[in-house]
Each structure stands twice: as structure tokens, then as C-alpha cells.
Design an enzyme around this catalytic site. Structure first.
Site, PDB file in Angstrom:
ATOM      1  N   SER A 149     -32.366  27.783 -47.530  1.00 62.16           N
ATOM      2  CA  SER A 149     -33.253  27.175 -48.477  1.00 62.16           C
ATOM      3  C   SER A 149     -33.597  25.661 -48.454  1.00 62.16           C
ATOM      4  CB  SER A 149     -32.208  27.103 -49.646  1.00 62.16           C
ATOM      5  OG  SER A 149     -33.025  26.207 -50.919  1.00 62.16           O
ATOM      6  N   TYR A 173     -24.184  25.137 -53.950  1.00 63.50           N
ATOM      7  CA  TYR A 173     -24.869  26.060 -53.601  1.00 63.50           C
ATOM      8  C   TYR A 173     -25.663  25.712 -52.416  1.00 63.50           C
ATOM      9  CZ  TYR A 173     -29.315  28.597 -52.765  1.00 63.50           C
ATOM     10  OH  TYR A 173     -30.275  29.354 -52.340  1.00 63.50           O
ATOM     11  N   LYS A 177     -25.254  26.892 -48.283  1.00 58.65           N
ATOM     12  CA  LYS A 177     -26.496  27.160 -47.123  1.00 58.65           C
ATOM     13  C   LYS A 177     -26.393  26.603 -45.791  1.00 58.65           C
ATOM     14  CE  LYS A 177     -28.516  30.406 -49.549  1.00 58.65           C
ATOM     15  NZ  LYS A 177     -28.357  31.711 -48.975  1.00 58.65           N
TER      16      LYS A 177
HETATM   17  P1  NAD Z   1     -31.116  37.439 -55.816  1.00 55.38           P
HETATM   18  O1  NAD Z   1     -29.867  37.083 -56.601  1.00 55.38           O
HETATM   19  O2  NAD Z   1     -32.128  38.159 -56.649  1.00 55.38           O
HETATM   20  O3  NAD Z   1     -30.628  38.325 -54.805  1.00 55.38           O
HETATM   21  C1  NAD Z   1     -29.533  38.143 -54.059  1.00 55.38           C
HETATM   22  C2  NAD Z   1     -28.553  39.508 -53.973  1.00 55.38           C
HETATM   23  O4  NAD Z   1     -27.445  39.285 -53.394  1.00 55.38           O
HETATM   24  C3  NAD Z   1     -28.604  40.125 -55.475  1.00 55.38           C
HETATM   25  O5  NAD Z   1     -28.980  41.378 -55.415  1.00 55.38           O
HETATM   26  C4  NAD Z   1     -27.004  40.056 -55.636  1.00 55.38           C
HETATM   27  O6  NAD Z   1     -26.630  41.184 -56.322  1.00 55.38           O
HETATM   28  C5  NAD Z   1     -26.659  40.171 -54.196  1.00 55.38           C
HETATM   29  N1  NAD Z   1     -25.203  39.987 -53.834  1.00 55.38           N
HETATM   30  C6  NAD Z   1     -24.818  38.554 -53.976  1.00 55.38           C
HETATM   31  N2  NAD Z   1     -23.389  38.453 -53.609  1.00 55.38           N
HETATM   32  C7  NAD Z   1     -23.367  39.584 -52.657  1.00 55.38           C
HETATM   33  C8  NAD Z   1     -22.182  40.316 -52.227  1.00 55.38           C
HETATM   34  N3  NAD Z   1     -20.840  39.324 -52.232  1.00 55.38           N
HETATM   35  N4  NAD Z   1     -22.273  41.244 -51.759  1.00 55.38           N
HETATM   36  C9  NAD Z   1     -23.398  42.139 -51.864  1.00 55.38           C
HETATM   37  N5  NAD Z   1     -24.343  41.829 -52.475  1.00 55.38           N
HETATM   38  C10 NAD Z   1     -24.375  40.352 -52.925  1.00 55.38           C
HETATM   39  O7  NAD Z   1     -31.778  36.319 -55.292  1.00 55.38           O
HETATM   40  P2  NAD Z   1     -33.206  36.019 -54.437  1.00 55.38           P
HETATM   41  O8  NAD Z   1     -33.785  35.143 -55.137  1.00 55.38           O
HETATM   42  O9  NAD Z   1     -33.710  37.108 -54.008  1.00 55.38           O
HETATM   43  O10 NAD Z   1     -32.641  35.078 -53.264  1.00 55.38           O
HETATM   44  C11 NAD Z   1     -32.152  35.820 -51.955  1.00 55.38           C
HETATM   45  C12 NAD Z   1     -31.710  34.648 -50.901  1.00 55.38           C
HETATM   46  O11 NAD Z   1     -32.579  33.802 -50.989  1.00 55.38           O
HETATM   47  C13 NAD Z   1     -30.204  34.106 -51.360  1.00 55.38           C
HETATM   48  O12 NAD Z   1     -29.350  34.179 -50.343  1.00 55.38           O
HETATM   49  C14 NAD Z   1     -30.778  32.835 -51.940  1.00 55.38           C
HETATM   50  O13 NAD Z   1     -29.615  32.027 -52.061  1.00 55.38           O
HETATM   51  C15 NAD Z   1     -31.953  32.645 -51.221  1.00 55.38           C
HETATM   52  N6  NAD Z   1     -33.091  31.523 -51.660  1.00 55.38           N
HETATM   53  C16 NAD Z   1     -33.611  31.845 -52.789  1.00 55.38           C
HETATM   54  C17 NAD Z   1     -34.321  31.158 -53.336  1.00 55.38           C
HETATM   55  C18 NAD Z   1     -35.104  31.208 -54.741  1.00 55.38           C
HETATM   56  O14 NAD Z   1     -35.631  30.397 -55.296  1.00 55.38           O
HETATM   57  N7  NAD Z   1     -35.233  32.601 -55.303  1.00 55.38           N
HETATM   58  C19 NAD Z   1     -34.919  29.842 -52.778  1.00 55.38           C
HETATM   59  C20 NAD Z   1     -34.306  29.707 -51.457  1.00 55.38           C
HETATM   60  C21 NAD Z   1     -33.242  30.558 -50.996  1.00 55.38           C
HETATM   61  C1  WQD Z   2     -39.067  23.651 -60.395  1.00 60.95           C
HETATM   62  C2  WQD Z   2     -39.677  22.482 -61.209  1.00 60.95           C
HETATM   63  C3  WQD Z   2     -37.939  21.303 -62.464  1.00 60.95           C
HETATM   64  C4  WQD Z   2     -37.273  24.899 -65.297  1.00 60.95           C
HETATM   65  C5  WQD Z   2     -34.534  25.591 -57.129  1.00 60.95           C
HETATM   66  C6  WQD Z   2     -33.212  25.429 -56.311  1.00 60.95           C
HETATM   67  C7  WQD Z   2     -33.637  25.553 -54.923  1.00 60.95           C
HETATM   68  C8  WQD Z   2     -34.419  26.928 -54.695  1.00 60.95           C
HETATM   69  C9  WQD Z   2     -35.552  27.314 -55.658  1.00 60.95           C
HETATM   70  C10 WQD Z   2     -32.648  28.392 -53.974  1.00 60.95           C
HETATM   71  C11 WQD Z   2     -38.735  21.284 -61.252  1.00 60.95           C
HETATM   72  C12 WQD Z   2     -39.052  22.099 -63.297  1.00 60.95           C
HETATM   73  C13 WQD Z   2     -37.978  23.829 -64.368  1.00 60.95           C
HETATM   74  C14 WQD Z   2     -37.560  24.512 -66.443  1.00 60.95           C
HETATM   75  C15 WQD Z   2     -38.810  22.623 -65.778  1.00 60.95           C
HETATM   76  N1  WQD Z   2     -33.569  27.853 -54.812  1.00 60.95           N
HETATM   77  N2  WQD Z   2     -38.490  22.511 -64.501  1.00 60.95           N
HETATM   78  N3  WQD Z   2     -38.343  23.392 -66.865  1.00 60.95           N
HETATM   79  O1  WQD Z   2     -35.273  23.023 -58.903  1.00 60.95           O
HETATM   80  O2  WQD Z   2     -37.194  22.985 -57.407  1.00 60.95           O
HETATM   81  O3  WQD Z   2     -35.274  24.615 -56.863  1.00 60.95           O
HETATM   82  O4  WQD Z   2     -34.923  26.969 -56.960  1.00 60.95           O
HETATM   83  O5  WQD Z   2     -32.466  28.159 -52.933  1.00 60.95           O
HETATM   84  O6  WQD Z   2     -32.527  25.471 -54.278  1.00 60.95           O
HETATM   85  O7  WQD Z   2     -32.835  24.058 -56.564  1.00 60.95           O
HETATM   86  O8  WQD Z   2     -36.759  25.170 -59.059  1.00 60.95           O
HETATM   87  O9  WQD Z   2     -38.143  26.448 -60.445  1.00 60.95           O
HETATM   88  O10 WQD Z   2     -35.839  25.113 -61.089  1.00 60.95           O
HETATM   89  O11 WQD Z   2     -37.818  23.729 -60.621  1.00 60.95           O
HETATM   90  O12 WQD Z   2     -39.686  21.411 -65.971  1.00 60.95           O
HETATM   91  O13 WQD Z   2     -37.238  25.065 -67.537  1.00 60.95           O
HETATM   92  O14 WQD Z   2     -39.611  22.813 -62.470  1.00 60.95           O
HETATM   93  O15 WQD Z   2     -37.627  20.206 -63.156  1.00 60.95           O
HETATM   94  O16 WQD Z   2     -39.585  20.019 -61.230  1.00 60.95           O
HETATM   95  P1  WQD Z   2     -36.256  23.800 -58.160  1.00 60.95           P
HETATM   96  P2  WQD Z   2     -37.056  25.128 -60.397  1.00 60.95           P
END
Ligand code: NAD
Ligand code: WQD
Length: 361
Positions: A149, A173, A177
């Protein structure tokens, strides 16, 4: 002598797998494949012809998206409800298949929650990954794509952020990562047969164009886009805009929103890269362009025709002003770049949200 958990050596990707399109067809294990990004990636990889097995404990997802992915693609995928931290259960999955590559999405991802309950985050994300890696090594499966991430960068010194920028996550979190990134690099040092692509996603949003799969938060959404779409559909009364005094053109936070289908395509490109035995490689997956919260609200109002009432409130603790990627390395090395703009992101979210106001329920 150390007992091997299975007799196999590393499974290299067979060049005879090449089909007309040039894609190496692989048998892939997708952890967390029922989740938001995982389900869209399953769809893309099934369409590319890969064979997929998903393991997911459904802690933050449902089985429904996997059924819909199979409906859309007309292809079957194998689903096993398994918690990654349960090694014997996961071992049975490895024993039953000959995986050539793994995409590791499974993990807990809520930033705020990770500060309130760090231990489950460390246990789940770190221990789950360790179990997975131990079994990969034991079964000779050494091609891995890992979901990292942009959060590993913490507060960036400058933007756009390159992969070489300093890291310094500001929440548990993000630290899980970064720790996993270090574990993967140490593993590669000890065993250079591994090929690992670390993908640092920026802000994934959007949904598949069918409107059949999309993001379905369990609770009140933490992230901007699902919150906006729930306001548009009437599930939330108004959006709180966190901070209007940032040093940005309109005072609200700026992020690099990337369409989930572009992100999914990036995983296909990363798998292809692994066929070239690159060792450990790290790529930003973002668009390279930032949008403010107010710009996102305006774009969503335009495509949905619905007003998004909002109020300006204090900054959210831990938030940064501006974050966007330099995605040049992924383009240069993977031939990947994000194609979809914010209009398409908002249109696809609206199609999903309006057709499924209660998500997969
Ligand atoms: P998500 O929560 O929708 O998907 C993650 C999946 O992993 C879920 O289906 C959950 O049930 C499963 N899971 C969690 N722990 C588990 C375990 N111990 N065993 C088996 N399954 C398990 O999240 P997402 O948004 O699809 O994100 C996928 C990956 O990408 C995650 O690793 C997340 O940290 C990373 N990521 C997400 C974002 C974002 O904003 N969505 C941004 C950057 C990185
Ligand atoms: C985006 C912008 C908020 C909600 C997060 C995690 C990051 C990654 C992606 C996993 C910011 C603003 C948000 C609301 C708002 N996930 N906001 N009102 O914080 O950039 O990133 O998700 O890896 O690790 O930190 O994403 O969508 O929460 O926020 O004003 O109700 O929207 O302040 O500027 P963020 P976000």
C-alpha cells in the site's frame, strides 16, 4: 536433515503454456480473493484464461462476489473457506493443487481499527503471510504478487512519490505492510528462487462495468468513495469532509484514485513479469494524478445526477495533505498504466451502488 513438507522443487512457469495472446496461463492461488480488489482481479485473470483457486475466511467479505464473477466470465473457480493462519487447512489446499503463482490479498485493512486493536492486525497480516510463505517454500511455489500500500510511505517528503522514496508508515496497518515487505526481501535473500512483485496501491475505487461486483463495506465506510456512493443512494445523510485547511488548491486532501479494473490488470502484468525471474521488484500502482475531496464529490454528482450533501469538519487524525504516485516504473517494466479517469470511476461506482444499494445482501 530438514524434512520437506512435500517432495516438489520449484514449479517454474512452463513456456509451453503460451497461448495465442502471449499470456502464460497459470494455476494461481488468490488469497483474499472474495474481497473488493481480489474479486475484480479474479474476474480479470479468469478472462485472461488463468485457473484460479481462492482461499478466504470471509472475515471482511462474502461468497456472493465469487458466484457473480463466475456468472460474468462463464468460468469456474475453486473456492476454499480457509483462514491463512490455520496452517493445516491451508496445507491441504497446497497439497490438492499445483500452483504456479500466488496473489496475496488477504489481510485486515482498516487504518483506524488497526490503531485501536493492533494485535489482531499484526497476528492476522503477519502470521497469515508467514504461514503462506512457509507453505510456498515447502511446496516449491515461488512466484508471489503481494498487495502492499502507498500507506508504507507515510507522510511523503515530495510528490509524485517514487518507489525509492523514504518509507515510514504512521499506523499499525501500514507497519504490517512494511514488515511484510521486509520479510519478503529477507526471504528472497535466503532463497533466490523466489520471484516477488510488491505492488503498492494508491486509492483503489470503482467497480466492474457490469455493475454486478463492487466494494461492499461491512459497516459505515471508512473510505471516501464508498461513503460518497452511500450518500448518493440515501444510506448516509451527508458526507463529512475531513479538513478544509490543507495546503491544497481547495483546502481538502488530495489522493491518487485508481480504478479497481486498472489495478486488477496490473496484477496480470505483474504475474507476467514474474516469468522473467526478476527477484524482488516493487511497483507503485497509481495514475500519477491527484484529485481533492471536493473534486471527487463534484465528479460523483455529475455522473449520478444526485446531490452529495456534505459538511466541512476537522481533519481526521493521521491524514496527510497530498499523496499521488509516480507510476513510471510500472509502465516501463510491466507495460502497465492506468487507463480509466475519475468520470469512469464514479460512473462504475454509481452503477454498482444504485443496482445493489445493500451490497451483496
Ligand atoms: P478486502 O477486505 O475487501 O479483502 C481482503 C480479503 O482478505 C477479505 O475477503 C477478507 O475476508 C480476507 N482475509 C482477511 N484476513 C484473512 C485471513 N487470515 N485468511 C483468509 N482470508 C482473509 O480488502 P481489499 O480492499 O480487497 O484489499 C485487498 C488487499 O489490498 C489487502 O491486503 C489490503 O491491505 C490491500 N490494499 C487495499 C487498499 C484499499 O484501499 N482497498 C489499498 C492498498 C492496499
Ligand atoms: C481519501 C480522502 C480523507 C472519508 C486509505 C488508507 C490507505 C489505503 C487507501 C489501504 C482523504 C477524505 C475520507 C470521509 C473525507 N488503504 N475523506 N471523508 O485515507 O487516503 O487512504 O485507503 O492500504 O492505507 O489510509 O483514503 O478514502 O479514507 O480518504 O473527507 O468520510 O478523503 O480525509 O483526504 P486514504 P480515504
Amino acid at each position: 536433515m530438514k524434512r520437506r513438507e512435500s517432495g516438489s522443487g520449484q514449479r517454474r512457469i512452463s513456456p509451453t503454456n503460451n497461448r495465442q495472446s502471449g499470456v502464460n496461463i497459470m494455476k494461481i492461488l488468490i488469497t483474499g480473493g472474495a474481497g473488493y480488489i481480489g474479486s475484480h482481479t479474479c474476474l480479470t485473470l479468469l478472462e485472461e484464461g488463468h485457473e484460479i483457486c481462492v482461499v478466504d475466511n470471509l472475515v471482511n467479505s462474502k461468497e456472493a462476489p465469487l458466484a457473480r464473477v463466475q456468472e460474468i466470465t462463464g468460468r469456474h473457480l475453486d473456492f476454499q473457506r480457509v483462514d491463512l493462519t490455520q496452517k493445516e487447512r491451508l496445507r491441504r489446499v497446497f497439497a490438492a493443487h499445483s500452483f504456479e503463482g500466488i496473489i496475496h490479498f488477504a489481510g485486515l485493512k482498516a487504518v483506524g481499527e488497526s490503531a485501536v486493536m493492533p494485535l489482531p492486525y499484526y497476528r492476522n497480516n503477519i502470521c497469515g503471510t508467514l504461514v503462506l510463505l512457509e507453505l510456498m517454500q515447502a511446496y516449491g511455489v515461488k512466484n508471489l504478487v503481494f498487495s502492499s500500500s502507498a500507506t508504507v510511505y507515510g507522510e511523503p517528503e515530495s510528490v509524485p512519490i517514487r518507489e525509492t522514496a523514504a518509507v515510514g508508515p504512521t499506523n499499525p496497518y501500514g507497519r504490517t505492510k512494511l514488515m511484510i515487505e521486509y520479510i519478503l526481501k529477507d526471504l528472497y535473500q535466503s532463497d533466490p528462487e523466489f520471484n516477488i512483485a510488491i505492488l503498492r496501491y494508491f486509492n483503489p475505487v470503482g467497480a466492474h462495468g457490469s455493475g454486478r461486483i463492487g466494494e461492499d463495506p461491512n459497516d459505515i465506510p471508512n473510505n471516501l468513495m464508498p461513503f460518497i456512493s452511500q450518500v448518493a443512494v440515501g444510506k448516509q445523510p451527508r458526507l463529512s469532509v475531513f479538513g478544509s485547511d490543507y495546503p491544497t488548491p481547495d483546502g481538502t486532501g488530495v489522493r491518487d484514485y485508481i480504478h479497481v479494473m486498472d489495478l486488477a490488470a496490473g496484477h496480470g502484468c505483474a504475474l507476467e513479469k514474474l516469468c522473467q525471474n526478476p527477484g524482488v521488484v516493487t511497483y507503485n500502482l497509481g495514475t500519477g494524478r491527484g484529485y481533492s475531496v471536493l473534486e471527487m464529490i463534484a465528479a460523483f454528482e455529475r455522473v449520478s445526477g444526485r446531490p452529495i450533501p456534505y459538511q466541512l469538519v476537522d481533519r481526521r487524525e493521521g491524514d496527510i495533505a497530498v499523496c499521488y504516485a509516480d507510476p513510471a516504473l510500472a509502465e516501463q517494466d510491466l507495460g502497465w498504466r492506468a487507463k480509466r479517469g475519475i468520470e469512469e470511476m464514479c460512473t462504475d461506482v454509481w452503477r454498482w451502488q444504485s443496482a445493489n444499494p445493500n451490497g451483496y445482501e
